[in-house]
Scaffold this motif. Structure first.
Motif, PDB file in Angstrom:
ATOM      1  N   THR A  45       0.859  -1.192   0.000  1.00 17.50           N
ATOM      2  CA  THR A  45       0.000   0.000   0.000  1.00 17.50           C
ATOM      3  C   THR A  45       0.889   1.234   0.000  1.00 17.50           C
ATOM      4  OG1 THR A  45      -0.081   0.056   2.417  1.00 17.50           O
ATOM      5  CG2 THR A  45      -1.803  -1.197   1.288  1.00 17.50           C
ATOM      6  N   ARG A  46       0.320   2.347  -0.391  1.00 12.50           N
ATOM      7  CA  ARG A  46       1.098   3.584  -0.494  1.00 12.50           C
ATOM      8  C   ARG A  46       1.729   3.960   0.842  1.00 12.50           C
ATOM      9  NH1 ARG A  46       2.355   6.728  -4.228  1.00 12.50           N
ATOM     10  NH2 ARG A  46       2.461   8.991  -4.119  1.00 12.50           N
ATOM     11  N   ARG A  47       1.050   3.662   1.915  1.00 14.12           N
ATOM     12  CA  ARG A  47       1.536   4.004   3.253  1.00 14.12           C
ATOM     13  C   ARG A  47       2.774   3.195   3.649  1.00 14.12           C
ATOM     14  NH1 ARG A  47      -2.363   2.860   8.167  1.00 14.12           N
ATOM     15  NH2 ARG A  47      -0.668   2.324   9.549  1.00 14.12           N
ATOM     16  N   HIS A  48       2.911   1.998   3.125  1.00 12.52           N
ATOM     17  CA  HIS A  48       4.009   1.109   3.518  1.00 12.52           C
ATOM     18  C   HIS A  48       5.093   0.960   2.443  1.00 12.52           C
ATOM     19  CE1 HIS A  48       0.779  -0.274   6.254  1.00 12.52           C
ATOM     20  NE2 HIS A  48       1.800  -0.277   7.109  1.00 12.52           N
ATOM     21  N   GLN A  49       5.031   1.735   1.397  1.00 13.11           N
ATOM     22  CA  GLN A  49       5.996   1.559   0.305  1.00 13.11           C
ATOM     23  C   GLN A  49       7.427   1.890   0.726  1.00 13.11           C
ATOM     24  OE1 GLN A  49       4.436   3.752  -2.999  1.00 13.11           O
ATOM     25  NE2 GLN A  49       3.160   2.054  -3.668  1.00 13.11           N
ATOM     26  N   ILE A  50       7.626   2.902   1.549  1.00 15.89           N
ATOM     27  CA  ILE A  50       8.986   3.247   1.991  1.00 15.89           C
ATOM     28  C   ILE A  50       9.459   2.281   3.063  1.00 15.89           C
ATOM     29  CG2 ILE A  50      10.418   5.006   3.097  1.00 15.89           C
ATOM     30  CD1 ILE A  50       9.676   5.859   0.372  1.00 15.89           C
ATOM     31  N   SER A  51       8.682   2.131   4.122  1.00 18.59           N
ATOM     32  CA  SER A  51       9.112   1.272   5.233  1.00 18.59           C
ATOM     33  C   SER A  51       9.195  -0.194   4.818  1.00 18.59           C
ATOM     34  CB  SER A  51       8.166   1.427   6.424  1.00 18.59           C
ATOM     35  OG  SER A  51       6.857   1.004   6.071  1.00 18.59           O
ATOM     36  N   GLY A  52       8.396  -0.604   3.878  1.00 19.94           N
ATOM     37  CA  GLY A  52       8.419  -1.992   3.429  1.00 19.94           C
ATOM     38  C   GLY A  52       9.652  -2.346   2.623  1.00 19.94           C
ATOM     39  N   GLN A  53      10.347  -1.348   2.115  1.00 15.55           N
ATOM     40  CA  GLN A  53      11.533  -1.614   1.306  1.00 15.55           C
ATOM     41  C   GLN A  53      12.842  -1.446   2.073  1.00 15.55           C
ATOM     42  OE1 GLN A  53      11.444  -0.169  -2.810  1.00 15.55           O
ATOM     43  NE2 GLN A  53       9.435   0.667  -2.296  1.00 15.55           N
ATOM     44  N   LEU A  54      12.801  -0.924   3.291  1.00 17.08           N
ATOM     45  CA  LEU A  54      14.025  -0.719   4.058  1.00 17.08           C
ATOM     46  C   LEU A  54      14.740  -2.036   4.361  1.00 17.08           C
ATOM     47  CD1 LEU A  54      12.997   2.116   6.520  1.00 17.08           C
ATOM     48  CD2 LEU A  54      14.509   2.260   4.536  1.00 17.08           C
ATOM     49  N   ALA A  55      13.982  -3.035   4.780  1.00 15.55           N
ATOM     50  CA  ALA A  55      14.588  -4.339   5.085  1.00 15.55           C
ATOM     51  C   ALA A  55      15.202  -4.949   3.827  1.00 15.55           C
ATOM     52  CB  ALA A  55      13.548  -5.272   5.686  1.00 15.55           C
ATOM     53  N   MET A  56      14.517  -4.805   2.705  1.00 14.95           N
ATOM     54  CA  MET A  56      15.040  -5.329   1.439  1.00 14.95           C
ATOM     55  C   MET A  56      16.336  -4.622   1.058  1.00 14.95           C
ATOM     56  SD  MET A  56      13.347  -5.111  -2.349  1.00 14.95           S
ATOM     57  CE  MET A  56      13.172  -3.362  -2.174  1.00 14.95           C
ATOM     58  N   MET A  57      16.372  -3.304   1.229  1.00 15.18           N
ATOM     59  CA  MET A  57      17.566  -2.552   0.887  1.00 15.18           C
ATOM     60  C   MET A  57      18.750  -2.963   1.764  1.00 15.18           C
ATOM     61  SD  MET A  57      18.421   1.494   1.155  1.00 15.18           S
ATOM     62  CE  MET A  57      18.431   1.376   2.920  1.00 15.18           C
ATOM     63  N   LEU A  58      18.528  -3.062   3.057  1.00 15.34           N
ATOM     64  CA  LEU A  58      19.607  -3.462   3.963  1.00 15.34           C
ATOM     65  C   LEU A  58      20.071  -4.885   3.682  1.00 15.34           C
ATOM     66  CD1 LEU A  58      18.284  -1.890   7.271  1.00 15.34           C
ATOM     67  CD2 LEU A  58      20.148  -1.069   5.821  1.00 15.34           C
ATOM     68  N   THR A  59      19.137  -5.763   3.355  1.00 17.69           N
ATOM     69  CA  THR A  59      19.502  -7.143   3.023  1.00 17.69           C
ATOM     70  C   THR A  59      20.349  -7.202   1.762  1.00 17.69           C
ATOM     71  OG1 THR A  59      17.472  -7.952   4.056  1.00 17.69           O
ATOM     72  CG2 THR A  59      18.561  -9.434   2.508  1.00 17.69           C
ATOM     73  N   MET A  60      19.967  -6.455   0.733  1.00 19.26           N
ATOM     74  CA  MET A  60      20.732  -6.492  -0.513  1.00 19.26           C
ATOM     75  C   MET A  60      22.103  -5.846  -0.358  1.00 19.26           C
ATOM     76  SD  MET A  60      19.217  -8.348  -2.564  1.00 19.26           S
ATOM     77  CE  MET A  60      20.311  -8.120  -3.930  1.00 19.26           C
ATOM     78  N   VAL A  61      22.226  -4.805   0.438  1.00 15.62           N
ATOM     79  CA  VAL A  61      23.539  -4.215   0.703  1.00 15.62           C
ATOM     80  C   VAL A  61      24.412  -5.235   1.426  1.00 15.62           C
ATOM     81  CG1 VAL A  61      24.749  -2.447   2.053  1.00 15.62           C
ATOM     82  CG2 VAL A  61      22.781  -1.811   0.658  1.00 15.62           C
ATOM     83  N   GLY A  62      23.825  -5.923   2.400  1.00 14.96           N
ATOM     84  CA  GLY A  62      24.554  -6.973   3.110  1.00 14.96           C
ATOM     85  C   GLY A  62      24.969  -8.104   2.188  1.00 14.96           C
TER      86      GLY A  62
END
Length: 74
Positions: A45-62
């Protein structure tokens, strides 16, 4: 030359081999992040688009750092 002979072309040019390996790891992770980002924009949902991708971003950087660490023999 027989078909079973191994040709070690890249062994004579380790800097080229290094560049190919690092490029494959980094480009592969960039493509994966872009694909996951597009998918998240469609699913979340539009409300969770930023917070929902933070874990993915940190995982891919790792994963990128871990992949490069393992590539260079840790």
């Amino acid at each position: 030359m027989d078909r079973s002979d191994v040709v070690y072309v890249l062994s004579a040019h380790p800097s080229v081999l290094w560049l190919i390996k690092v490029s494959c790891v980094v480009i592969g992770h960039i493509v994966a992040v872009v694909a996951a980002h597009d998918r998240a924009l469609r699913l979340l949902t539009r409300r969770h688009q930023i917070s929902g991708q933070l874990a993915m971003m940190l995982t891919m950087v790792g994963h990128t750092f871990l992949g490069l660490y393992l590539l260079f023999g840790g």
